[in-house]
Structure formats: structure tokens, C-alpha cells
Enzyme design. Structure first.
Site, PDB file in Angstrom:
ATOM      1  N   LYS A 276     -60.724   7.816 -41.990  1.00  0.00           N
ATOM      2  CA  LYS A 276     -61.248   8.645 -43.091  1.00  0.00           C
ATOM      3  C   LYS A 276     -61.349  10.124 -42.718  1.00  0.00           C
ATOM      4  O   LYS A 276     -61.280  10.980 -43.582  1.00  0.00           O
ATOM      5  CB  LYS A 276     -62.639   8.180 -43.526  1.00  0.00           C
ATOM      6  CG  LYS A 276     -62.783   6.708 -43.748  1.00  0.00           C
ATOM      7  CD  LYS A 276     -63.450   6.023 -42.570  1.00  0.00           C
ATOM      8  CE  LYS A 276     -62.636   4.899 -42.077  1.00  0.00           C
ATOM      9  NZ  LYS A 276     -62.398   4.454 -40.828  1.00  0.00           N
ATOM     10  N   ARG A 277     -61.541  10.357 -41.438  1.00  0.00           N
ATOM     11  CA  ARG A 277     -61.711  11.754 -41.027  1.00  0.00           C
ATOM     12  C   ARG A 277     -60.488  12.606 -41.335  1.00  0.00           C
ATOM     13  O   ARG A 277     -60.562  13.815 -41.399  1.00  0.00           O
ATOM     14  CB  ARG A 277     -61.970  11.849 -39.512  1.00  0.00           C
ATOM     15  CG  ARG A 277     -63.229  11.161 -39.040  1.00  0.00           C
ATOM     16  CD  ARG A 277     -63.572  11.583 -37.630  1.00  0.00           C
ATOM     17  NE  ARG A 277     -62.551  11.207 -36.657  1.00  0.00           N
ATOM     18  CZ  ARG A 277     -61.738  12.064 -36.054  1.00  0.00           C
ATOM     19  NH1 ARG A 277     -61.823  13.337 -36.313  1.00  0.00           N
ATOM     20  NH2 ARG A 277     -60.845  11.637 -35.199  1.00  0.00           N
TER      21      ARG A 277
END
Length: 523
Positions: A276-277
Site C-alpha cells: 500500500k505504501r
RNA sequence: GCCCCCAUAGUCUAGCGGCCCAGGACGUCACCCUUUCAAGGUGAAGAUCGCGGGUUCGAAUCCCGCUGGGGGUACCA
């Protein structure tokens, strides 16, 4: 369309007449990652494409691996179905579909794993372990302190049967561990990389059955793949280190292992696993962000696979026609959002029909309140949406770009804009105002749905006013769209239509007058 | 630390001993088209084929070592 290649049977295909069976086995612990999506794609392409092309039955099955009761996420299984369906994959057997070798949800098969664990114990290939998590932790710390490789110290491996029976009798919790051979080596054949050799001494006795009675991945996966007659295992590269354990398990059961093929990892731009980063990493996020499944599929297919290094655009049918497992590369690939955007833009602008595009835009536009959510091909709002799609499709990178880009066409009122935009650089506000008034008069007797007529009239007007065409067109563009960038002016006028053109010109003139007064009084 | 995988431009890749002083695509830059922005067209820059040894008449392609990146090292998958 690409012509089908002359197919020579690949060495990894079963004998003619024998079926190919592959499975995609996600765990319902969250949303489906693109890496999983790509594995599922390769599974599907192999079974439905390569295997069937070569005259074999090819089955793609879906199995839900929900053996970790602590990590289950509500709704995750449905999310997996939705993501795969949206992506365009169909499975032949699965929890929702049934099939001859079900059930396809592992939590419904626990008795099976327990039986198999007992079989292993009775044959001396596995043993009961009563070590507490605390002891395991202590052992690990001691090993670290001594700079030894961490791993189970086989404390319970040789417990005498009487002790085991007594412990069980008294209700002591236990797990079942695999009794890994202590010497010798294990050879793993990976279809993509060839043979990988492990020294058995470096592999510890992994847990097969947890104390809660559920199996670990290792046991469940081996038992199910065998019972479900899986012929080829496609899975992520991160499973390579446990492959020897699996090979040993097959041997302990006396089973023939399937062909193993580990797919290259998908890395994040900065290195490391994609998460997700790094922006979107789950299938559903790409969907929500306006990517179309055809483009994602095309992009993902090329992350780790290539036909010839030249061909870039592959429809789903092209892929079914051309994909071969043998051409999957072993090296990890970095996910490139920019290239995905290019594919998406390409599909939107050059592959989808305008009508199709318009329909796919509806959810995004409805969210922004620009069209009714029920808009379909026969809805009164559709013709305008279609025209808007035709006009803007060459500047849509994602479906999510539509609300911003198409608002001026789908709404009657323009969003407020800065009056200064109406005045081109190096132009005089007063002259611009006069020009717009002249445009208003000139357009009064022109049918703006006739692009050629409108263009002729406005070019003539520019000449009369002694202006360059571009100088005259920009204020009109801003007056009609509220922005300095838009599709061609005349097609824009046509789609905006006579009534709104008139109203917006009048509004722009009024705005410029007010703006002029303010700047005068400000002097 | 230990085990394992991988290694061609910023990125995805073609190449499987001579056709390669390395081809395609994204990205970048320039020009063209042009009423703006896109789209499109044309072109350019960008890779000592990670490094060092071999093998061979000949290596990006085969072998070994090193380095770098990544993965694994759970009663998670």
C-alpha cells in the site's frame, strides 16, 4: 489480431489426453494483491489457453485457504470473487461453483488434514510436539545469541510413545511436526528455474498441524493439491524456500508431486515487495482508481512474460492464443504505474468503443453527481454522455479522470472560474470584452451544431477584428468550458449546444465587465 | 547470521555461441500537426549486456568467483 502459433507440445505438458489442472489458492485475509491477480491470470491462461490449445482439458480452480483463524477478514472471500470476476477470469471449480473434488474451502476439510497428519505420524514421518510458544521463543533467542541459524531444535522428535500418550491424556496442547530427514539433500525442480538443491540439514521440522487443529499451509496445500489432482502449481517466488518441505511431504505420502513453477516477484519502484505504501497494490484499488480490466490484464501479463519482446498489445483472446508458461521469466519485475497508465489510456482511447467507454464511465460520473447512476444505453442522459466520451476520450488516462474533465459538458452551470482566464496573455481586457460581444452577435444567427459553419463564421470574425484566430478562440473556449484546455473548440460548441453556448457567453461577458470595473476602481 | 532466488538503458523486456559495437515498449527530450491541452506522427538521448576470471577461433549468451538487489528464516499464507 495475432495469428496462432504452430504449437509443439511443451515438455511440461502431460501426455496427450491427460488433463491439466491448476489452482489459484488465496487466503481470505484481505484484498487481492496484484501479484495474486497475476498468478491467477497465468493459471487461467495456462489452463484455458495453453493446455486447451494443445488438445488437453484444462481446468482452473479456485480454493480458499482459510486455515489461519486469526487472520480471517470478513468479506474477503467475496472480495476475491469480485476482483477475479472484474478482472475477467472464470474458474471451473470453486467454493461457489462446487466441483467433483470439493469442498474447495479448507476450513471445511479439517478432518482430512488431521487424518493425513495421523498417517504421517504412524509412518514415522511426523511427530507430536508439546513445546510451548515460550520455550520456542527462548530457544530462538539462545540460537540468535550463539549466532546459530534459528529453527526448531527437534526437542520432541524422539519422545518415547509412553510420554506422548501421557501428555495427550492429560490434555497438553500439541502440534504435529514433520520429521525432516536429517541428512542427504532434496532436489526441487522448478519449471522456470531448473533444479534447486537443498541440504536437508538446513531445513527444520516445520509444523504441519497447529494446536487449534487447523493445518498449516504446508500440509493443507500438499494434501489438497494431491486430492484435487492438481498437475501444475503456479505460485509466488516467496514459496521457493519451502518447496523442499513440500517435496518431502509428497514423498512421505507416497505421492507424485505436481510440476512446480514459481512466478517472479513483483517489486515496488523503490525496491522491496509492492504494498500500500507505493500507491495502489490491490486489484480493487485499481478498479476504484479507474483502470479497466483489459488494460490491467495486458500490463500484468507482460510483467514476467513476453511473447517476442516486440508485441505489446494483447487482448484477452490474444493471450489465450499466445501465452505459454515456458516463456515466463525468472527475474523479479518492478511495478511501473506510469506504464500501466499508458496501457489504460491506450485501451480507453483506441480499443474501447465510445459507447462502451461511456457505460464504463457511469459509476465514476454518478459518484460525482454528473449522471444518474442508472444511466444505460437507452437512458435520456446517454446521448450527451456518449458525445462527451467521444470528445474527451483521448485525454482520459483513467476512468476516474472523467468527472473533472467532463463536468462542463454534463452540467448546465459552469463551476466558477477566474475572469482573468478569459483574457489571453498579452491581450487587452477591454479588447477581449469587445471581441466576446462580437462573438455573441456573430453566433446569434449561426447553428453551432454545424461545426463547419461555426468555424467559418468565427474565422471570418477574427479577420474582421484583426485578431489571430487563436487569440479569439481562447476567450470563447474559457467562456464555454471554464478552463483553458479543452477539446477542439467547434466540436465543443456543438456538444455544449446552442442554449448553453448563449448563456455561457452572456455570463462570461458579464463576468468580464465586473472584473474590468474592479480593476479600474482598484487603480 | 543462515538458506535460497535473481542480475541487458530509470522501468518492463527481446536475445538461448557468430545475424548484436544489442532490438521493441513505457518514461524523458526535440520537432511536426495545431484554435489550447491531449492524442497522433517523426526523431534523439539513454546499456563499458553488474564486476572479475575462465571455456571457445568467437560470449550478453556456457562455467566459476565476487558484488548488488530480492525472498525466506512463525502453531501467516
Amino acid at each position: 489480431m495475432i495469428a496462432p502459433a504452430a504449437e509443439t507440445a511443451a515438455s511440461y505438458l502431460p501426455p496427450a489426453g491427460a488433463p491439466v489442472r491448476v489452482r489459484f489458492a488465496p487466503s481470505p485475509t484481505g484484498s487481492l494483491h496484484v501479484g495474486g491477480g497475476r498468478t491467477a491470470l497465468f493459471d487461467w491462461l495456462f489452463a484455458h489457453g495453453e493446455a486447451r490449445r494443445s488438445g488437453r482439458d484444462g481446468a482452473f480452480l479456485l480454493r480458499i485457504e482459510d486455515t489461519d483463524q486469526n487472520r480471517l477478514v470478513e468479506g474477503a472471500t467475496q472480495g476475491i470473487y469480485d476482483a477475479l470476476s472484474w478482472f475477467g477470469l472464470t474458474w471451473d471449480e470453486g467454493p461457489d461453483k462446487g466441483g467433483p473434488l470439493g469442498p474447495y474451502t479448507q476450513s471445511e476439510r479439517t478432518a482430512l488434514y488431521q487424518e493425513h497428519a495421523e498417517t504421517l505420524i504412524s509412518r514415522g514421518h511426523a511427530y507430536r510436539c508439546f513445546c510451548t510458544p515460550e520455550r520456542l521463543e527462548r530457544v530462538r533467542q539462545e540460537q540468535q545469541a550463539r549466532k546459530e541459524p534459528p529453527g526448531y531444535d527437534r526437542h520432541c522428535r524422539d519422545l518415547d510413545p509412553a510420554t506422548v500418550a501421557a501428555n495427550r491424556e492429560s490434555g497438553l496442547p500439541s502440534v504435529v511436526r514433520f520429521a525432516m530427514p536429517r541428512d542427504g539433500e532434496t532436489r526441487v525442480h522448478d519449471l522456470i528455474r531448473g533444479e534447486i538443491v537443498y541440504r536437508n540439514a538446513t531445513i527444520d521440522d516445520r509444523v504441519l498441524l497447529k494446536s487449534d487443529g487447523f493445518p498449516t499451509y504446508h500440509l493443507a496445500n500438499v494434501v489438497d493439491d494431491h486430492l484435487m489432482a492438481i498437475t501444475h502449481i503456479l505460485r509466488g517466488d516467496e514459496w521457493i524456500p519451502t518447496a523442499p518441505l513440500h517435496i518431502r511431504l509428497y514423498a512421505a505420502f507416497g505421492w507424485e508431486p505436481p510440476i512446480l513453477a514459481h512466478m517472479p516477484l513483483i517489486l515496488a519502484p523503490g525496491g522491496g515487495k509492492l504494498s500500500k505504501r507505493h500507491g495502489a497494490s490491490a486489484m480493487e484499488e485499481f478498479r476504484a482508481n479507474g483502470f479497466i480490466p483489459e488494460a490491467l490484464m495486458n500490463y500484468l501479463a507482460l510483467l514476467g512474460w513476453s511473447l517476442d519482446g516486440e508485441t505489446e498489445i494483447f487482448s484477452k483472446d490474444d493471450l489465450l492464443e499466445r501465452f505459454t508458461l515456458g516463456r515466463v521469466s525468472p527475474s523479479p519485475a518492478t511495478f511501473d504505474h506510469a506504464k500501466l497508465r499508458w496501457f489504460n489510456q491506450h485501451y480507453i482511447n483506441h480499443v474501447l468503443s465510445v459507447g462502451d467507454l461511456a457505460l464504463r464511465l457511469v459509476p465514476f460520473l454518478a459518484d460525482a453527481g454528473l449522471v444518474p447512476s442508472e444511466t444505460g444505453p437507452n437512458h435520456p442522459a446517454f446521448p450527451l454522455l456518449r458525445d462527451a466520451s467521444a470528445l474527451l476520450k483521448d485525454r482520459l488516462e483513467t476512468l476516474a479522470d472523467a468527472p473533472d474533465l467532463m463536468g462542463f459538458l454534463l452540467r448546465d452551470e459552469l463551476d466558477p472560474y477566474d475572469a482573468a482566464l478569459l483574457v489571453p496573455k498579452k491581450a487587452d481586457p477591454l479588447a477581449t470584452l469587445e471581441a466576446l460581444v462580437a462573438v455573441q452577435e456573430a453566433l446569434a444567427d449561426v447553428d453551432v451544431t454545424d461545426e463547419a459553419a461555426t468555424e467559418a463564421r468565427l474565422r471570418a470574425l477574427a479577420e474582421t477584428l484583426g485578431m489571430k484566430a487563436g487569440q479569439l478562440f481562447m476567450p470563447i473556449r474559457v467562456a464555454i468550458t471554464g478552463r483553458t484546455q479543452s477539446p477542439g473548440l467547434f466540436e465543443t460548441l456543438r456538444v455544449v449546444g446552442p442554449d448553453r453556448v448563449r448563456a455561457r457567453l452572456a455570463a462570461a461577458i458579464a463576468l468580464l465587465r465586473r472584473h474590468g470595473d474592479e480593476s479600474l476602481s482598484a487603480d
